[in-house]
Design a protein around this motif. Structure first.
Motif, PDB file in Angstrom:
ATOM      1  N   VAL A 222      41.932  40.308  45.448  1.00  0.00           N
ATOM      2  CA  VAL A 222      43.656  41.006  44.959  1.00  0.00           C
ATOM      3  C   VAL A 222      44.357  40.141  45.738  1.00  0.00           C
ATOM      4  N   ASP A 223      45.403  39.762  44.750  1.00  0.00           N
ATOM      5  CA  ASP A 223      46.920  38.384  44.593  1.00  0.00           C
ATOM      6  C   ASP A 223      47.900  40.173  45.285  1.00  0.00           C
ATOM      7  N   THR A 224      47.917  40.091  46.036  1.00  0.00           N
ATOM      8  CA  THR A 224      49.386  40.397  46.734  1.00  0.00           C
ATOM      9  C   THR A 224      51.299  40.752  46.168  1.00  0.00           C
ATOM     10  N   TYR A 225      51.282  39.445  45.674  1.00  0.00           N
ATOM     11  CA  TYR A 225      52.032  38.325  45.188  1.00  0.00           C
ATOM     12  C   TYR A 225      52.690  38.764  43.648  1.00  0.00           C
ATOM     13  N   ASP A 226      51.044  38.298  42.997  1.00  0.00           N
ATOM     14  CA  ASP A 226      51.783  38.414  41.467  1.00  0.00           C
ATOM     15  C   ASP A 226      51.152  40.079  41.492  1.00  0.00           C
ATOM     16  N   ASN A 227      50.711  40.895  42.396  1.00  0.00           N
ATOM     17  CA  ASN A 227      50.326  42.063  42.588  1.00  0.00           C
ATOM     18  C   ASN A 227      49.516  42.711  41.279  1.00  0.00           C
ATOM     19  N   LYS A 228      48.334  41.709  41.463  1.00  0.00           N
ATOM     20  CA  LYS A 228      46.964  41.681  40.354  1.00  0.00           C
ATOM     21  C   LYS A 228      45.509  42.026  41.274  1.00  0.00           C
ATOM     22  N   ALA A 229      45.016  42.796  40.932  1.00  0.00           N
ATOM     23  CA  ALA A 229      43.224  42.668  41.041  1.00  0.00           C
ATOM     24  C   ALA A 229      42.509  42.405  39.717  1.00  0.00           C
ATOM     25  N   TYR A 230      42.077  40.996  40.520  1.00  0.00           N
ATOM     26  CA  TYR A 230      41.036  40.262  39.433  1.00  0.00           C
ATOM     27  C   TYR A 230      39.419  40.361  39.722  1.00  0.00           C
ATOM     28  N   VAL A 231      38.935  40.078  38.584  1.00  0.00           N
ATOM     29  CA  VAL A 231      37.747  40.564  39.166  1.00  0.00           C
ATOM     30  C   VAL A 231      36.423  39.432  38.130  1.00  0.00           C
ATOM     31  N   TYR A 232      35.687  38.698  37.981  1.00  0.00           N
ATOM     32  CA  TYR A 232      34.753  38.174  37.178  1.00  0.00           C
ATOM     33  C   TYR A 232      33.871  39.074  37.083  1.00  0.00           C
ATOM     34  N   ASN A 233      32.805  38.662  36.148  1.00  0.00           N
ATOM     35  CA  ASN A 233      32.860  39.497  35.666  1.00  0.00           C
ATOM     36  C   ASN A 233      31.463  38.909  34.901  1.00  0.00           C
ATOM     37  N   ALA A 234      30.357  39.016  35.469  1.00  0.00           N
ATOM     38  CA  ALA A 234      28.528  38.318  35.687  1.00  0.00           C
ATOM     39  C   ALA A 234      27.815  38.760  33.993  1.00  0.00           C
ATOM     40  N   GLN A 235      28.014  39.545  33.824  1.00  0.00           N
ATOM     41  CA  GLN A 235      27.979  40.210  32.390  1.00  0.00           C
ATOM     42  C   GLN A 235      27.822  39.609  31.118  1.00  0.00           C
ATOM     43  N   ASN A 236      29.413  39.103  31.294  1.00  0.00           N
ATOM     44  CA  ASN A 236      30.079  37.890  29.776  1.00  0.00           C
ATOM     45  C   ASN A 236      30.088  36.554  31.159  1.00  0.00           C
ATOM     46  N   GLY A 237      30.838  37.003  32.024  1.00  0.00           N
ATOM     47  CA  GLY A 237      31.001  35.138  32.741  1.00  0.00           C
ATOM     48  C   GLY A 237      32.798  35.216  32.397  1.00  0.00           C
ATOM     49  N   THR A 238      33.560  36.208  32.647  1.00  0.00           N
ATOM     50  CA  THR A 238      34.953  36.144  32.021  1.00  0.00           C
ATOM     51  C   THR A 238      35.359  37.327  33.489  1.00  0.00           C
ATOM     52  N   TRP A 239      36.196  36.560  33.472  1.00  0.00           N
ATOM     53  CA  TRP A 239      37.706  37.188  34.404  1.00  0.00           C
ATOM     54  C   TRP A 239      38.308  38.417  33.641  1.00  0.00           C
ATOM     55  N   MET A 246      54.396  47.188  42.346  1.00  0.00           N
ATOM     56  CA  MET A 246      54.812  45.236  43.317  1.00  0.00           C
ATOM     57  C   MET A 246      54.836  46.157  45.120  1.00  0.00           C
ATOM     58  N   ASN A 247      55.259  46.846  45.057  1.00  0.00           N
ATOM     59  CA  ASN A 247      54.908  47.733  46.422  1.00  0.00           C
ATOM     60  C   ASN A 247      53.396  47.979  47.618  1.00  0.00           C
ATOM     61  N   ALA A 248      52.734  48.206  46.548  1.00  0.00           N
ATOM     62  CA  ALA A 248      51.438  48.580  47.220  1.00  0.00           C
ATOM     63  C   ALA A 248      50.503  46.899  47.467  1.00  0.00           C
ATOM     64  N   ALA A 249      50.059  47.323  48.283  1.00  0.00           N
ATOM     65  CA  ALA A 249      48.416  46.318  48.126  1.00  0.00           C
ATOM     66  C   ALA A 249      47.557  46.870  49.485  1.00  0.00           C
ATOM     67  N   PRO A 250      46.975  47.204  47.644  1.00  0.00           N
ATOM     68  CA  PRO A 250      45.719  48.299  47.711  1.00  0.00           C
ATOM     69  C   PRO A 250      44.763  46.844  48.050  1.00  0.00           C
ATOM     70  N   SER A 251      43.402  47.644  48.414  1.00  0.00           N
ATOM     71  CA  SER A 251      41.926  47.484  48.682  1.00  0.00           C
ATOM     72  C   SER A 251      41.158  47.447  47.870  1.00  0.00           C
ATOM     73  N   LEU A 252      40.263  46.942  48.073  1.00  0.00           N
ATOM     74  CA  LEU A 252      39.144  47.253  46.950  1.00  0.00           C
ATOM     75  C   LEU A 252      37.690  48.155  47.326  1.00  0.00           C
ATOM     76  N   VAL A 253      37.720  48.637  46.863  1.00  0.00           N
ATOM     77  CA  VAL A 253      36.132  49.257  46.820  1.00  0.00           C
ATOM     78  C   VAL A 253      35.318  48.912  45.780  1.00  0.00           C
ATOM     79  N   ASN A 254      33.883  47.841  46.766  1.00  0.00           N
ATOM     80  CA  ASN A 254      33.151  48.080  44.927  1.00  0.00           C
ATOM     81  C   ASN A 254      31.686  48.807  45.348  1.00  0.00           C
ATOM     82  N   SER A 255      31.225  48.681  44.235  1.00  0.00           N
ATOM     83  CA  SER A 255      29.766  50.202  44.234  1.00  0.00           C
ATOM     84  C   SER A 255      29.340  49.004  43.272  1.00  0.00           C
ATOM     85  N   LYS A 256      27.936  48.271  43.595  1.00  0.00           N
ATOM     86  CA  LYS A 256      26.779  47.805  42.363  1.00  0.00           C
ATOM     87  C   LYS A 256      27.675  47.555  40.982  1.00  0.00           C
TER      88      LYS A 256
END
Length: 338
Positions: A222-239, A246-256
């Motif tokens: 999570v980039d809390t300054y640009d307000n974006k959550a990023y994921v790298y997907n190993a299925q196809n090798g892309t971001w 902009m006021n949120a500061a979320p936490s990522l929850v992961n599952s499989k």
């Protein structure tokens, strides 16, 4: 429909039915079979066609892998990576005017395909040994003086290097043969993709110091300054990314390999689904502050103001909900299945 396993292919048996549900007795039927990767709508890895004669009861038997190839090669299927699904199409007139019969997950095929390799294993090596030998086992390390991250890929027998800033001292994180590290001086997150043996990066805000979350070969931060959550997907090798308030500061929850988070300012729950590589959102009441639960790539939360329980189905990539009584404050219980 019944399955059995043999070293050189997969035995398949079924009853051919016509348009009104009657068995196609003592006749030739055309069959097209496809092996799909990861899901019932996944990439076609292999397709073949066969013509088979039915019995007086409409029963026919064939071996998948011994037909006429149309797409790919049966021997080229990597049974050790991702789930595999069998799609069956049939022309009961014996031609090529195929109609869909159904798609079924092959739950035990990887073991059978590995077992088929034991003929080339010397001495008294077991099937278990052969399975282990076919698993990925890449290696990586950080050289903080040379300012390089190195990865050795066992499948390609090759080293790959990724330089980083001279002031950085990154930590290498591994998952399913892939590797990840963050360079906080050049403001980049780097990922090594085992399938291609290459590195790629995702830039982030210079003020951010993100923490990485790994899950089943995928990585997220999570980039809390640009307000974006990023994921790298190993299925196809892309971001990919999902913006949030902009006021949120979320936490990522992961599952499989999937990821989710809650934006309590825009009143939305977001999920990245590893199967289709897409983000999906579900709105909730402005007064709610739900917690996201996860299990086997699925996600859930309760909105106690709109009186709804929401579920994200990782197989279909869609949200569904169930209304409950306005006086209730239920908690989500999870019961995992195989």
């Amino acid at each position: 429909m019944a399955f059995a396993q043999v070293p050189q292919g997969i035995s398949y048996q079924a009853i051919a039915l016509n348009a009104v549900g009657q068995p196609v007795a003592s006749a030739n039927v055309g069959v097209r079979l496809s092996i799909l990767d990861d899901s019932a709508s996944g990439t076609v890895l292999y397709t073949e066609t066969q013509i088979k004669a039915t019995s007086a009861q409409g029963l026919f038997t064939l071996v998948i892998g011994q037909g006429t190839p149309v797409t790919g090669t049966f021997s080229g299927i990597n049974w050790g990576m991702n789930s595999k699904f069998l799609k069956v199409e049939m022309d009961v007139a014996g031609g090529t005017n195929y109609a869909a019969v159904g798609t079924t997950q092959l739950l035990s095929v990887p073991y059978a395909m590995y077992a088929g390799n034991t003929a080339s294993v010397a001495g008294n090596a077991s099937i278990n040994d052969d399975i282990v030998a076919n698993k990925n086992a890449n290696f990586g390390f950080i050289d903080t003086y040379g300012n390089n991250a190195y990865v050795y890929n066992v499948d390609t027998n090759a080293w790959s290097v990724q330089p980083f800033n001279v002031n950085a001292s990154p930590t290498l994180i591994s998952s399913k043969g892939n590797f990840f590290f963050i360079d906080t001086y050049d403001n980049k997150a780097y990922c090594y993709y085992a399938k291609t043996g290459t590195w790629s990066f995702q830039a982030f805000n210079e003020n951010a110091s993100p923490s990485v979350t790994e899950s089943n070969g995928n990585f997220g931060f999570v980039d809390t300054y640009d307000n974006k959550a990023y994921v790298y997907n190993a299925q196809n090798g892309t971001w990919s990314f999902q913006e949030f308030n902009m006021n949120a500061a979320p936490s990522l929850v992961n599952s499989k390999g999937s990821f989710g988070f809650v934006d309590t300012y825009d009143n939305k729950a977001y999920v990245f689904n590893r199967k289709n590589g897409a983000w999906s959102s579900q709105s909730f009441n402005v007064n709610a502050s739900p917690l996201l639960s996860e299990s086997n790539g699925n996600f859930a939360f309760v909105d106690t103001y709109d009186n709804k329980a929401y579920i994200f189905n990782g197989n279909t990539g869609s949200w569904t909900f169930q209304q409950f009584d306005e006086n209730a404050s239920p908690s989500i219980s999870i019961s995992e299945t195989n």
